[in-house]
Design a protein around this motif. Structure first.
Motif, PDB file in Angstrom:
ATOM      1  N   LEU A 158     -10.990  25.960  29.781  1.00  0.00           N
ATOM      2  CA  LEU A 158     -10.646  27.342  29.474  1.00  0.00           C
ATOM      3  C   LEU A 158     -11.768  28.277  29.895  1.00  0.00           C
ATOM      4  O   LEU A 158     -12.940  28.034  29.626  1.00  0.00           O
ATOM      5  CB  LEU A 158     -10.397  27.503  27.978  1.00  0.00           C
ATOM      6  CG  LEU A 158      -9.153  26.842  27.390  1.00  0.00           C
ATOM      7  CD1 LEU A 158      -8.965  27.295  25.941  1.00  0.00           C
ATOM      8  CD2 LEU A 158      -7.907  27.146  28.203  1.00  0.00           C
ATOM      9  N   PRO A 181      -3.071  30.916  30.267  1.00  0.00           N
ATOM     10  CA  PRO A 181      -1.889  30.573  29.470  1.00  0.00           C
ATOM     11  C   PRO A 181      -0.639  31.295  29.956  1.00  0.00           C
ATOM     12  O   PRO A 181       0.029  32.011  29.215  1.00  0.00           O
ATOM     13  CB  PRO A 181      -2.305  31.030  28.068  1.00  0.00           C
ATOM     14  CG  PRO A 181      -3.189  32.206  28.312  1.00  0.00           C
ATOM     15  CD  PRO A 181      -3.927  31.908  29.589  1.00  0.00           C
ATOM     16  N   GLU A 215      -0.958  27.875  21.454  1.00  0.00           N
ATOM     17  CA  GLU A 215      -1.958  28.573  20.629  1.00  0.00           C
ATOM     18  C   GLU A 215      -2.400  29.891  21.274  1.00  0.00           C
ATOM     19  O   GLU A 215      -2.496  30.921  20.609  1.00  0.00           O
ATOM     20  CB  GLU A 215      -3.179  27.663  20.445  1.00  0.00           C
ATOM     21  CG  GLU A 215      -4.339  28.294  19.692  1.00  0.00           C
ATOM     22  CD  GLU A 215      -5.563  27.406  19.669  1.00  0.00           C
ATOM     23  OE1 GLU A 215      -6.630  27.904  19.256  1.00  0.00           O
ATOM     24  OE2 GLU A 215      -5.459  26.221  20.062  1.00  0.00           O
ATOM     25  N   LEU A 216      -2.635  29.850  22.589  1.00  0.00           N
ATOM     26  CA  LEU A 216      -3.103  31.053  23.272  1.00  0.00           C
ATOM     27  C   LEU A 216      -2.017  32.093  23.477  1.00  0.00           C
ATOM     28  O   LEU A 216      -2.299  33.239  23.820  1.00  0.00           O
ATOM     29  CB  LEU A 216      -3.720  30.669  24.619  1.00  0.00           C
ATOM     30  CG  LEU A 216      -5.002  29.830  24.543  1.00  0.00           C
ATOM     31  CD1 LEU A 216      -5.500  29.473  25.928  1.00  0.00           C
ATOM     32  CD2 LEU A 216      -6.092  30.575  23.775  1.00  0.00           C
ATOM     33  N   VAL A 241      -9.308  20.862  28.588  1.00  0.00           N
ATOM     34  CA  VAL A 241      -7.862  20.737  28.386  1.00  0.00           C
ATOM     35  C   VAL A 241      -7.352  19.614  29.275  1.00  0.00           C
ATOM     36  O   VAL A 241      -7.550  19.629  30.495  1.00  0.00           O
ATOM     37  CB  VAL A 241      -7.119  22.047  28.725  1.00  0.00           C
ATOM     38  CG1 VAL A 241      -5.614  21.863  28.527  1.00  0.00           C
ATOM     39  CG2 VAL A 241      -7.631  23.195  27.865  1.00  0.00           C
ATOM     40  N   LEU A 246      -2.962  25.656  32.584  1.00  0.00           N
ATOM     41  CA  LEU A 246      -2.509  24.851  31.451  1.00  0.00           C
ATOM     42  C   LEU A 246      -1.194  24.151  31.775  1.00  0.00           C
ATOM     43  O   LEU A 246      -1.016  22.960  31.471  1.00  0.00           O
ATOM     44  CB  LEU A 246      -2.360  25.716  30.202  1.00  0.00           C
ATOM     45  CG  LEU A 246      -3.645  26.344  29.657  1.00  0.00           C
ATOM     46  CD1 LEU A 246      -3.341  27.139  28.388  1.00  0.00           C
ATOM     47  CD2 LEU A 246      -4.693  25.281  29.379  1.00  0.00           C
ATOM     48  N   THR A 261      -2.441  23.857  23.441  1.00  0.00           N
ATOM     49  CA  THR A 261      -3.351  24.946  23.794  1.00  0.00           C
ATOM     50  C   THR A 261      -2.579  26.132  24.343  1.00  0.00           C
ATOM     51  O   THR A 261      -2.864  27.295  24.015  1.00  0.00           O
ATOM     52  CB  THR A 261      -4.387  24.468  24.821  1.00  0.00           C
ATOM     53  OG1 THR A 261      -5.114  23.359  24.275  1.00  0.00           O
ATOM     54  CG2 THR A 261      -5.353  25.574  25.186  1.00  0.00           C
ATOM     55  N   TYR A 262      -1.583  25.870  25.170  1.00  0.00           N
ATOM     56  CA  TYR A 262      -0.736  26.933  25.719  1.00  0.00           C
ATOM     57  C   TYR A 262      -0.049  27.699  24.581  1.00  0.00           C
ATOM     58  O   TYR A 262      -0.041  28.939  24.571  1.00  0.00           O
ATOM     59  CB  TYR A 262       0.302  26.331  26.665  1.00  0.00           C
ATOM     60  CG  TYR A 262       1.178  27.342  27.361  1.00  0.00           C
ATOM     61  CD1 TYR A 262       0.820  27.855  28.602  1.00  0.00           C
ATOM     62  CD2 TYR A 262       2.373  27.781  26.791  1.00  0.00           C
ATOM     63  CE1 TYR A 262       1.623  28.785  29.261  1.00  0.00           C
ATOM     64  CE2 TYR A 262       3.176  28.705  27.440  1.00  0.00           C
ATOM     65  CZ  TYR A 262       2.799  29.213  28.665  1.00  0.00           C
ATOM     66  OH  TYR A 262       3.594  30.142  29.302  1.00  0.00           O
ATOM     67  N   LYS A 319     -13.172  25.149  26.434  1.00  0.00           N
ATOM     68  CA  LYS A 319     -12.905  23.786  25.979  1.00  0.00           C
ATOM     69  C   LYS A 319     -12.199  23.013  27.081  1.00  0.00           C
ATOM     70  O   LYS A 319     -11.566  23.603  27.968  1.00  0.00           O
ATOM     71  CB  LYS A 319     -12.078  23.753  24.690  1.00  0.00           C
ATOM     72  CG  LYS A 319     -10.601  24.087  24.837  1.00  0.00           C
ATOM     73  CD  LYS A 319      -9.886  23.869  23.509  1.00  0.00           C
ATOM     74  CE  LYS A 319      -8.393  24.149  23.598  1.00  0.00           C
ATOM     75  NZ  LYS A 319      -7.710  23.930  22.307  1.00  0.00           N
ATOM     76  N   ASN A 338      -3.619  17.746  25.239  1.00  0.00           N
ATOM     77  CA  ASN A 338      -3.656  18.970  24.433  1.00  0.00           C
ATOM     78  C   ASN A 338      -3.218  20.221  25.185  1.00  0.00           C
ATOM     79  O   ASN A 338      -3.345  21.336  24.677  1.00  0.00           O
ATOM     80  CB  ASN A 338      -5.062  19.185  23.852  1.00  0.00           C
ATOM     81  CG  ASN A 338      -6.119  19.473  24.920  1.00  0.00           C
ATOM     82  OD1 ASN A 338      -5.899  19.231  26.100  1.00  0.00           O
ATOM     83  ND2 ASN A 338      -7.265  19.983  24.502  1.00  0.00           N
TER      84      ASN A 338
END
Length: 331
Positions: A282, A263, A326-327, A315, A269, A323-324, A313, A319
């Motif tokens: 990930l 990330p 979120e992390l 990616v 990502l 995801t970026y 998961k 998403n």
């Protein structure tokens, strides 16, 4: 630094045990590893971190995650060593840590077999050993922390089978360093994932996890196999190198997948979000988990599991941005 065991540590020894056997050849321990010589909240502890290399962005991020997590534990000092992809250098660095009488060893081995003996030496001395990301042979360590590379490879194979090439096709594979366990496991899992399909791996090369070498090897694959329909890369940097090779070969839209999903701005990502990679998976560094385990062992005088499996998961472009965020602490 490690000192003589006090009465409190002797008592803790009755509460702690780590599994081991007497099989020298397998790399197993010579018996149950008891408590470390010192533990407790009032101590100061030196941790040695032996890193396979810092040329890969993933490994630099791992070190950064360890530093950040250790900063919140006032009892810890972490000393880092970079093996620069050299097995003999990493063996020497681990032995130097033992001479310095560290309290705990964290190691991400360059290759499994050459690093098994020094890890066992530390373990047999009663030093807790956390093996991070890449495995060693046998079970002479306190805990392994990492994602399930076979499962990641299997998910990648299923993504090729169900999404990228549902009708089958020829693909190339960019593998990681040959003697490292993730390279073997990511290949084995991928083969499981494409079972029952008409997907055929027609070319495979070792890119040693590096972007530049990944580009060179992808260039060779594309020249020898101009009809391949996709590339499966064992990590994102090699996949990014493959993207350059594909563009140079007049194949700018060739599907390429990676693994890591860092990330960061230069990570996988963002590569997926920008369309340079079709997908990634990930692969957490385990840095914060390693420090949490070290705190449990040294500060709390507690036990940790023999294996700690980290989540992963798929990616895709759909998403990647979420995801970026979120992390990196977003919602």
């Amino acid at each position: 630094m490690r000192k003589s065991r006090g009465l409190a540590a002797v008592g803790a020894c009755l509460l702690l045990a780590a599994c081991g056997t007497t099989n020298e050849n397998s790399g197993s321990g010579t018996g149950a590893q008891g408590a470390p010589e010192r533990c407790g909240a009032d101590g100061q502890y030196t941790i040695g971190m032996s890193q396979a290399n810092v040329a890969e962005p993933y490994r630099q991020r791992m070190d950064d995650d360890i530093r950040a997590a250790a900063a919140s534990v006032p009892q810890f000092t972490v000393n880092f060593a970079d093996a620069a992809q050299d097995n003999s250098k990493q063996v020497e660095q681990v032995d130097n840590f033992l001479t310095q009488q560290i309290d705990l060893l964290i190691i991400s081995p360059n290759e499994a077999t050459p690093l098994t003996a020094p890890v066992k030496r530390a373990y047999d001395k009663g030093i807790p050993v956390l093996v991070l990301d890449r495995k060693v042979d046998g079970d002479a360590y306190t805990s392994f922390i990492g994602a399930d590379n076979v499962d990641i490879g299997r998910q990648a194979g299923e993504y090729f089978k169900n999404v990228l090439l549902p009708g089958g096709g020829k693909i190339g594979e960019l593998r990681g360093l040959a003697g490292s366990t993730p390279a073997r496991e990511r290949h084995d899992g991928f083969v499981q994932g494409i079972q029952g399909s008409r997907i055929e791996i027609v070319a495979a090369q070792d890119g040693d996890w590096l972007r530049d070498k990944g580009q060179q090897q992808a260039d060779a694959i594309l020249k020898a196999n101009p009809d391949i329909q996709a590339i499966y890369s064992h990590n994102d940097p090699m996949g990014e190198g493959a993207r350059i090779a594909a563009a140079n070969a007049g194949r700018p839209d060739l599907p390429i997948t990676g693994i890591d999903g860092l990330p960061i701005e230069s990570g996988g990502l963002k590569a997926v979000e920008a369309g340079r990679l079709s997908a990634t998976f990930l692969y957490p560094t385990g840095g914060k988990e390693a420090i949490a385990a070290a705190k449990t062992i040294l500060v709390d005088c507690g036990q940790v599991p023999k294996t700690q499996t980290l989540p992963t998961k798929l990616v895709t472009k759909e998403n990647a941005a979420a995801t970026y965020a979120e992390l990196n602490g977003g919602s």
